[in-house]
Design a protein around this motif. Structure first.
Motif, PDB file in Angstrom:
ATOM      1  N   ALA A 144       0.831  -1.203   0.000  1.00 15.32           N
ATOM      2  CA  ALA A 144       0.000   0.000   0.000  1.00 15.32           C
ATOM      3  C   ALA A 144       0.868   1.256   0.000  1.00 15.32           C
ATOM      4  CB  ALA A 144      -0.931  -0.003   1.208  1.00 15.32           C
ATOM      5  N   GLN A 145       1.966   1.220   0.730  1.00 13.34           N
ATOM      6  CA  GLN A 145       2.872   2.362   0.778  1.00 13.34           C
ATOM      7  C   GLN A 145       3.466   2.640  -0.608  1.00 13.34           C
ATOM      8  OE1 GLN A 145       6.412   1.691   3.054  1.00 13.34           O
ATOM      9  NE2 GLN A 145       7.169   3.767   2.775  1.00 13.34           N
ATOM     10  N   ARG A 146       3.902   1.580  -1.271  1.00 13.63           N
ATOM     11  CA  ARG A 146       4.489   1.762  -2.603  1.00 13.63           C
ATOM     12  C   ARG A 146       3.451   2.267  -3.606  1.00 13.63           C
ATOM     13  NH1 ARG A 146       9.186  -2.185  -2.906  1.00 13.63           N
ATOM     14  NH2 ARG A 146      10.416  -1.316  -1.194  1.00 13.63           N
ATOM     15  N   SER A 147       2.245   1.755  -3.530  1.00 15.56           N
ATOM     16  CA  SER A 147       1.183   2.218  -4.416  1.00 15.56           C
ATOM     17  C   SER A 147       0.826   3.669  -4.123  1.00 15.56           C
ATOM     18  CB  SER A 147      -0.062   1.343  -4.267  1.00 15.56           C
ATOM     19  OG  SER A 147       0.198   0.040  -4.682  1.00 15.56           O
ATOM     20  N   TYR A 148       0.804   4.015  -2.843  1.00 12.34           N
ATOM     21  CA  TYR A 148       0.522   5.398  -2.456  1.00 12.34           C
ATOM     22  C   TYR A 148       1.600   6.328  -3.016  1.00 12.34           C
ATOM     23  CZ  TYR A 148      -0.868   9.333   0.472  1.00 12.34           C
ATOM     24  OH  TYR A 148      -1.299  10.562   0.905  1.00 12.34           O
ATOM     25  N   GLU A 149       2.863   5.924  -2.872  1.00 13.11           N
ATOM     26  CA  GLU A 149       3.966   6.736  -3.386  1.00 13.11           C
ATOM     27  C   GLU A 149       3.894   6.894  -4.902  1.00 13.11           C
ATOM     28  OE1 GLU A 149       7.387   4.699  -1.887  1.00 13.11           O
ATOM     29  OE2 GLU A 149       7.197   5.598   0.107  1.00 13.11           O
ATOM     30  N   ALA A 150       3.517   5.840  -5.614  1.00 16.60           N
ATOM     31  CA  ALA A 150       3.390   5.922  -7.072  1.00 16.60           C
ATOM     32  C   ALA A 150       2.273   6.889  -7.461  1.00 16.60           C
ATOM     33  CB  ALA A 150       3.117   4.543  -7.657  1.00 16.60           C
ATOM     34  N   ASN A 151       1.156   6.829  -6.764  1.00 16.10           N
ATOM     35  CA  ASN A 151       0.061   7.764  -7.032  1.00 16.10           C
ATOM     36  C   ASN A 151       0.470   9.198  -6.704  1.00 16.10           C
ATOM     37  OD1 ASN A 151      -2.528   6.517  -7.975  1.00 16.10           O
ATOM     38  ND2 ASN A 151      -2.086   5.162  -6.268  1.00 16.10           N
ATOM     39  N   LEU A 152       1.199   9.373  -5.620  1.00  8.21           N
ATOM     40  CA  LEU A 152       1.656  10.697  -5.233  1.00  8.21           C
ATOM     41  C   LEU A 152       2.614  11.269  -6.271  1.00  8.21           C
ATOM     42  CD1 LEU A 152       1.334  12.749  -2.980  1.00  8.21           C
ATOM     43  CD2 LEU A 152       3.280  11.686  -1.836  1.00  8.21           C
ATOM     44  N   LYS A 153       3.491  10.414  -6.791  1.00  5.11           N
ATOM     45  CA  LYS A 153       4.427  10.846  -7.836  1.00  5.11           C
ATOM     46  C   LYS A 153       3.664  11.261  -9.100  1.00  5.11           C
ATOM     47  CE  LYS A 153       8.650  11.155  -9.459  1.00  5.11           C
ATOM     48  NZ  LYS A 153       9.563  12.177  -9.019  1.00  5.11           N
ATOM     49  N   MET A 154       2.658  10.490  -9.456  1.00  6.15           N
ATOM     50  CA  MET A 154       1.847  10.829 -10.630  1.00  6.15           C
ATOM     51  C   MET A 154       1.098  12.151 -10.411  1.00  6.15           C
ATOM     52  SD  MET A 154       1.281   9.717 -13.543  1.00  6.15           S
ATOM     53  CE  MET A 154       0.215  10.120 -14.882  1.00  6.15           C
ATOM     54  N   PHE A 155       0.580  12.333  -9.212  1.00  6.93           N
ATOM     55  CA  PHE A 155      -0.111  13.578  -8.874  1.00  6.93           C
ATOM     56  C   PHE A 155       0.847  14.762  -9.018  1.00  6.93           C
ATOM     57  CE2 PHE A 155      -1.938  16.786  -6.114  1.00  6.93           C
ATOM     58  CZ  PHE A 155      -3.296  16.664  -6.332  1.00  6.93           C
ATOM     59  N   ASP A 156       2.060  14.610  -8.482  1.00  6.15           N
ATOM     60  CA  ASP A 156       3.060  15.675  -8.550  1.00  6.15           C
ATOM     61  C   ASP A 156       3.478  15.953  -9.985  1.00  6.15           C
ATOM     62  OD1 ASP A 156       4.740  17.587  -7.218  1.00  6.15           O
ATOM     63  OD2 ASP A 156       6.443  16.274  -7.710  1.00  6.15           O
ATOM     64  N   GLN A 157       3.675  14.896 -10.783  1.00 10.00           N
ATOM     65  CA  GLN A 157       4.047  15.082 -12.189  1.00 10.00           C
ATOM     66  C   GLN A 157       2.966  15.839 -12.960  1.00 10.00           C
ATOM     67  OE1 GLN A 157       6.866  14.307 -13.961  1.00 10.00           O
ATOM     68  NE2 GLN A 157       7.809  13.824 -12.003  1.00 10.00           N
ATOM     69  N   THR A 158       1.721  15.494 -12.714  1.00  2.00           N
ATOM     70  CA  THR A 158       0.610  16.160 -13.386  1.00  2.00           C
ATOM     71  C   THR A 158       0.547  17.628 -12.986  1.00  2.00           C
ATOM     72  OG1 THR A 158      -0.630  14.094 -13.420  1.00  2.00           O
ATOM     73  CG2 THR A 158      -1.876  16.104 -13.788  1.00  2.00           C
ATOM     74  N   ARG A 159       0.744  17.887 -11.715  1.00  3.64           N
ATOM     75  CA  ARG A 159       0.727  19.272 -11.226  1.00  3.64           C
ATOM     76  C   ARG A 159       1.864  20.077 -11.852  1.00  3.64           C
ATOM     77  NH1 ARG A 159       3.429  21.930  -7.864  1.00  3.64           N
ATOM     78  NH2 ARG A 159       4.529  20.144  -6.993  1.00  3.64           N
ATOM     79  N   GLN A 160       3.056  19.470 -11.955  1.00  5.83           N
ATOM     80  CA  GLN A 160       4.189  20.162 -12.563  1.00  5.83           C
ATOM     81  C   GLN A 160       3.954  20.430 -14.044  1.00  5.83           C
ATOM     82  OE1 GLN A 160       7.769  17.953 -11.804  1.00  5.83           O
ATOM     83  NE2 GLN A 160       7.712  18.382  -9.607  1.00  5.83           N
TER      84      GLN A 160
END
Length: 129
Positions: free
Chosen positions: A102-118
């Motif tokens: 769950a932690q790794r999946s959360y981190e992957a989603n967070l990275k995608m969120f950050d990439q989209t925002r950037q």
């Protein structure tokens, strides 16, 4: 800009689902020594939003129906005449593996969120020029 908001919505749904999963894992670990406690889990399902996007969501919390551990402790207040009582069915190894996933999946989603925002910020910067 709609594609950016769609991507943010999908990743936010993923973050929420993994946060729910982590919460249940931590509840399971906290209660692993509670007599009669059953492991909790929440299945993932696909939810079609009003905008037509397929987003992940968690279903209803389910209790693990596997047998409870029989613990021998004649001095325990819940022990029967043979000295046994029912413990929990939480396995720490399984919970730790679920927490890691769950932690790794959360981190992957967070990275995608950050990439989209950037990308959205970069586009806005280009449009200002």
């Amino acid at each position: 800009m709609s594609a950016f908001s769609d991507a943010l919505s999908v990743t936010a749904a993923g973050l929420k689902a993994q946060a729910t999963r982590l919460r249940l894992v931590s509840e399971n670990i906290a209660n692993m020594d509670t007599p009669g406690f059953r492991r909790k889990s929440a299945p993932f399902a696909v939810d079609r939003s009003d905008s037509g996007l397929d987003m992940v969501k968690t279903g209803r919390v389910q209790l693990d129906r596997s047998d409870l551990e029989r613990v021998y402790d004649p001095s325990h207040p819940l022990a029967d005449e043979t000295g046994y009582y029912e413990g929990s069915n939480v396995d720490l190894v399984i919970e730790m593996a679920d927490a890691r996933e769950a932690q790794r999946s959360y981190e992957a989603n967070l990275k995608m969120f950050d990439q989209t925002r950037q990308m959205s910020s970069s586009l806005m910067e280009l449009l200002r020029r």
